[in-house]
Enzyme design. Sequence first.
Site, PDB file in Angstrom:
ATOM      1  N   TYR A 274      -5.604  15.075 -10.839  1.00 50.22           N
ATOM      2  CA  TYR A 274      -4.753  14.009 -11.077  1.00 50.22           C
ATOM      3  C   TYR A 274      -3.610  14.443 -12.020  1.00 50.22           C
ATOM      4  CZ  TYR A 274      -3.459   9.813 -13.792  1.00 50.22           C
ATOM      5  OH  TYR A 274      -2.792   8.802 -14.534  1.00 50.22           O
TER       6      TYR A 274
ATOM      7  N   SER B 256       2.818  11.036 -17.187  1.00 55.99           N
ATOM      8  CA  SER B 256       1.633  11.439 -18.217  1.00 55.99           C
ATOM      9  C   SER B 256       2.023  12.503 -19.107  1.00 55.99           C
ATOM     10  CB  SER B 256       0.802  11.695 -17.482  1.00 55.99           C
ATOM     11  OG  SER B 256      -0.484  12.336 -18.225  1.00 55.99           O
TER      12      SER B 256
ATOM     13  N   ASP C  19       0.870  -1.226  -0.082  1.00 56.24           N
ATOM     14  CA  ASP C  19      -0.029  -0.035  -0.012  1.00 56.24           C
ATOM     15  C   ASP C  19       0.971   1.215   0.044  1.00 56.24           C
ATOM     16  OD1 ASP C  19      -1.837   2.231   0.181  1.00 56.24           O
ATOM     17  OD2 ASP C  19      -2.612   1.019   2.153  1.00 56.24           O
TER      18      ASP C  19
ATOM     19  N   LYS D 174       0.448  14.338 -11.343  1.00 59.23           N
ATOM     20  CA  LYS D 174       1.240  13.559 -12.364  1.00 59.23           C
ATOM     21  C   LYS D 174       2.498  14.608 -12.589  1.00 59.23           C
ATOM     22  CE  LYS D 174       0.306   9.307 -12.975  1.00 59.23           C
ATOM     23  NZ  LYS D 174       1.177   8.241 -12.849  1.00 59.23           N
TER      24      LYS D 174
END
Length: 301
Positions: A160, A146, A67, A164
Amino acid sequence: MAADRKVILVTGASSGFGRLTAHTLARAGHVVIAGMRATRERNAPAVEEIRRLATTESLLLSSVELDVQSQASADAAVAEIVECHSRLDVVVHNAGHMVLGPAEAFTPEQITAVHDINVVGTQRVNRAALPVLRGQGSGLLVWVGSSSSRGGHPPFLAPYFAAKAAMDALAESYAAELIRFGIGTTIIVPGAFTSGTNHFLHAGHPADEATAAAYDSLYGEIRATIDKRLPELVPPDADVQSVADEIARIIDLPDDRRPFRTHVDPSRDGSEVVSAVADRIRAEFYHRLGIEGLLPLNASL
């Protein structure tokens, strides 16, 4: 162990890029440990798939509880890997989580949580793994980024993409700080792959529903169909497997032949051109700092 066989940890390997990458690297002959959380609960089917695949194809593929939001979990996962295999050669930072909705409607706590998974999660894994790699005097960090970090941000994905971009900046700084330990860095930059992953299926949504609803009169149709509009930007023959194949190709290259950044972008949105210019400037900057080997000035970008 064969000289060219590496012990590789892939984070976020229960689905999407991570799952494909773990399978691809194992089929290439490496020892691969697929890191994922909830191995006895939600991701138990993924663990069973890995066990079955390893048995059926005689692969050196296994799973480990990891995790990325827990330092204790990251420490335990790396310790287990080193105990079983006596080393760790490559970490593929793939774990991440996407959210979808108007940026304003996400609470500060939600923005923090997105960064905790996508950015701070890599830091936890690094703090567990880098003492091992530094002790060996060798290793490789592969960061799955990304194309959005170089521009071209679609709306309603801001938290998000911000995370990134932060991860990309962290990877760049780490690269310069680790090269003298013999630890390399490659940033893999996937484009807008919208099939073959669970990004939209598992995407989070804003907690402030009233603010989100305020955008509906002007942006409601776009919000409701963005998961269908984005695929229209991607060529029909785009295959998410190409990301896993590129990661495998990079890992198998000699240390001095690996690119600092490589794009796998079916839409060819131009971000790779921006990255090439930025990397050329970065190479000159590091050269002036006296940090050699990170990105050769004559590198093909």
